[in-house]
Design a protein around this motif. Sequence first.
Motif, short mmCIF file in Angstrom:
data_model
loop_
_atom_site.label_atom_id
_atom_site.label_comp_id
_atom_site.label_asym_id
_atom_site.label_seq_id
_atom_site.Cartn_x
_atom_site.Cartn_y
_atom_site.Cartn_z
N VAL A 1 0.73 -1.05 -0.09
CA VAL A 1 -0.03 -0.09 0.04
C VAL A 1 0.87 1.24 -0.04
O VAL A 1 1.79 1.38 0.80
N ARG B 1 1.16 4.07 1.43
CA ARG B 1 0.74 4.74 2.69
C ARG B 1 0.99 6.16 2.68
O ARG B 1 0.00 7.02 3.52
N ASP C 1 10.11 1.96 12.11
CA ASP C 1 11.36 1.68 11.74
C ASP C 1 11.34 1.00 10.22
O ASP C 1 9.89 0.33 9.93
N ALA D 1 6.23 -3.50 4.56
CA ALA D 1 5.90 -4.60 3.86
C ALA D 1 5.53 -5.91 4.79
O ALA D 1 5.50 -6.98 4.18
N THR E 1 0.69 -9.96 8.12
CA THR E 1 -0.05 -10.07 9.55
C THR E 1 0.85 -10.86 10.52
O THR E 1 1.15 -10.73 11.67
C1 LIG Z 1 -6.10 -8.74 -1.48
C2 LIG Z 1 -5.09 -8.78 -0.33
C3 LIG Z 1 -5.31 -10.00 0.34
C4 LIG Z 1 -4.29 -10.16 1.55
N1 LIG Z 1 -4.46 -10.99 2.27
C5 LIG Z 1 -3.59 -11.22 3.56
C6 LIG Z 1 -3.63 -12.32 4.07
O1 LIG Z 1 -4.60 -13.25 4.10
N2 LIG Z 1 -2.78 -12.51 5.25
C7 LIG Z 1 -1.99 -11.43 5.47
O2 LIG Z 1 -0.97 -11.68 6.14
N3 LIG Z 1 -1.85 -10.32 4.58
C8 LIG Z 1 -2.48 -10.18 3.74
N4 LIG Z 1 -2.52 -9.14 2.76
C9 LIG Z 1 -1.66 -8.29 2.98
C10 LIG Z 1 -0.30 -8.34 2.16
O3 LIG Z 1 0.41 -9.21 2.64
C11 LIG Z 1 0.34 -6.98 2.55
O4 LIG Z 1 0.04 -6.14 1.60
C12 LIG Z 1 1.95 -7.04 2.37
O5 LIG Z 1 2.33 -7.92 3.22
C13 LIG Z 1 2.57 -5.53 2.61
O6 LIG Z 1 1.66 -4.81 3.29
P1 LIG Z 1 1.26 -3.25 2.98
O7 LIG Z 1 0.79 -3.26 1.76
O8 LIG Z 1 0.22 -3.05 4.15
O9 LIG Z 1 2.73 -2.68 3.13
P2 LIG Z 1 3.04 -1.67 3.95
O10 LIG Z 1 2.55 -0.41 3.77
O11 LIG Z 1 4.75 -1.74 3.92
O12 LIG Z 1 2.48 -1.82 5.47
C14 LIG Z 1 2.67 -3.15 6.22
C15 LIG Z 1 2.82 -2.78 7.69
O13 LIG Z 1 3.82 -2.27 8.08
C16 LIG Z 1 3.58 -0.88 8.90
N5 LIG Z 1 4.79 0.05 8.12
C17 LIG Z 1 5.12 0.50 7.12
N6 LIG Z 1 5.99 1.25 7.06
C18 LIG Z 1 6.58 1.13 8.18
C19 LIG Z 1 7.52 2.00 9.12
N7 LIG Z 1 8.60 2.88 8.73
N8 LIG Z 1 7.48 1.88 10.53
C20 LIG Z 1 6.72 0.99 11.15
N9 LIG Z 1 5.63 0.48 10.31
C21 LIG Z 1 5.78 0.40 9.13
C22 LIG Z 1 2.45 -0.46 8.17
O14 LIG Z 1 1.78 0.60 8.95
C23 LIG Z 1 1.61 -1.93 8.19
O15 LIG Z 1 1.14 -2.07 9.44
C24 LIG Z 1 -3.60 -8.95 1.79
C25 LIG Z 1 -3.26 -7.97 0.79
C26 LIG Z 1 -4.06 -8.05 -0.35
C27 LIG Z 1 -3.93 -6.65 -1.44
#
Ligand SMILES: Cc1cc2nc3c(=O)[nH]c(=O)nc-3n(C[C@H](O)[C@H](O)[C@H](O)COP(=O)(O)OP(=O)(O)OC[C@H]3O[C@@H](n4cnc5c(N)ncnc54)[C@H](O)[C@@H]3O)c2cc1C
Length: 289
Positions: A7, A9, A68, A73, A76
């Motif tokens: 995403v 963000r 951090d 990326a 969960t």
């Molecule tokens: C259709 C779909 C289905 C999915 N199904 C699943 C599933 O079943 N199980 C599952 O585990 N995932 C699932 N995902 C999530 C997918 O694994 C994540 O999109 C991927 O892991 C990256 O997450 P993100 O895009 O939110 O990335 P990021 O934007 O990097 O965010 C990941 C997490 O890291 C945090 N973060 C980012 N930057 C920082 C920083 N500098 N410091 C601290 N925290 C930070 C964010 O707040 C967030 O909590 C799904 C995604 C999609 C689109």
Amino acid sequence: MNDDGTVNRSALPAIFNPEDLNALELALQIKDKFGGKITVITMGLPAAGAILRDSLFRSADDAILITDQRCAASDTLATSYILSCAVRKIGDFDIVLCGRQAIDGDTAQVGPQLAEKLGIPQITYVEELIELNGKTITARRNIGAGWQQVRTKLPALLTVTADANESRVAAAKKMMKYKNARTPIEVEQETRRQRTEDGRQNSEDSEVEIKKLVEKTCSELKEKGLLIKQWDLDFVGADLNWCGRSGSPTKVHRIQSVVLAAKESKNVEPNDQGISDMIHELIEDKIIA
Ligand SMILES: Cc1cc2nc3c(=O)[nH]c(=O)nc-3n(C[C@H](O)[C@H](O)[C@H](O)COP(=O)(O)OP(=O)(O)OC[C@H]3O[C@@H](n4cnc5c(N)ncnc54)[C@H](O)[C@@H]3O)c2cc1C
């Protein structure tokens, strides 16, 4: 979305995840009745500091930002691992309360995985706290076509649904008290912004100066009890193999935009009234809160 399926963000505003507000409200109700201390933890970008301030406005006692770049990326599994490291770092606790699920991912996985990693029992989909004593907690959980009453020993983790309560509004006195509370990273960002606005050059000298200014502001805030705690992965003792991309087995294979067929679509008048009507309709249908 970014090209790698994560995403973007920075293109989105930071909001308080709705069911996390229900979790905080339940924590406040428990504190009102039994006493205790509420610590709010979030993992996220520096912008998440605003949500922690909001938690303090709503009467949380303490707030911690885990920020951090190595968290980025995280799926969960990695997120719950990092949060479990933070909870262990806090040490002594009786109850961990999580919102049932986030409105972006909708997985409802982080709470249960966090309980697993902490090695504590969990009650998910909680809609009412029935009983709490020094040793056990009893709650009613929604199981779709009915409900279940579950008792477990403490410490335990609960995930809380939107039906559990209505979250209280921010307290005016707390807002006055904490409006200037900041995380160190927010202090740094504000210091840099201020210097750019003042037209000061960026150089090696100015980096030293910025560091000094940030340290000074942070220690002033700390003295006033207004420095929000900020932890990184080293501080919580996380194994980097379990964090961020390397700790995330979930891979987004493809993102698809869904285009509605004409019969499923609705025309919205391109004016304030049209947008307002649409928002009200979405709220009534509980599509947005
Ligand atoms: C259709 C779909 C289905 C999915 N199904 C699943 C599933 O079943 N199980 C599952 O585990 N995932 C699932 N995902 C999530 C997918 O694994 C994540 O999109 C991927 O892991 C990256 O997450 P993100 O895009 O939110 O990335 P990021 O934007 O990097 O965010 C990941 C997490 O890291 C945090 N973060 C980012 N930057 C920082 C920083 N500098 N410091 C601290 N925290 C930070 C964010 O707040 C967030 O909590 C799904 C995604 C999609 C689109």
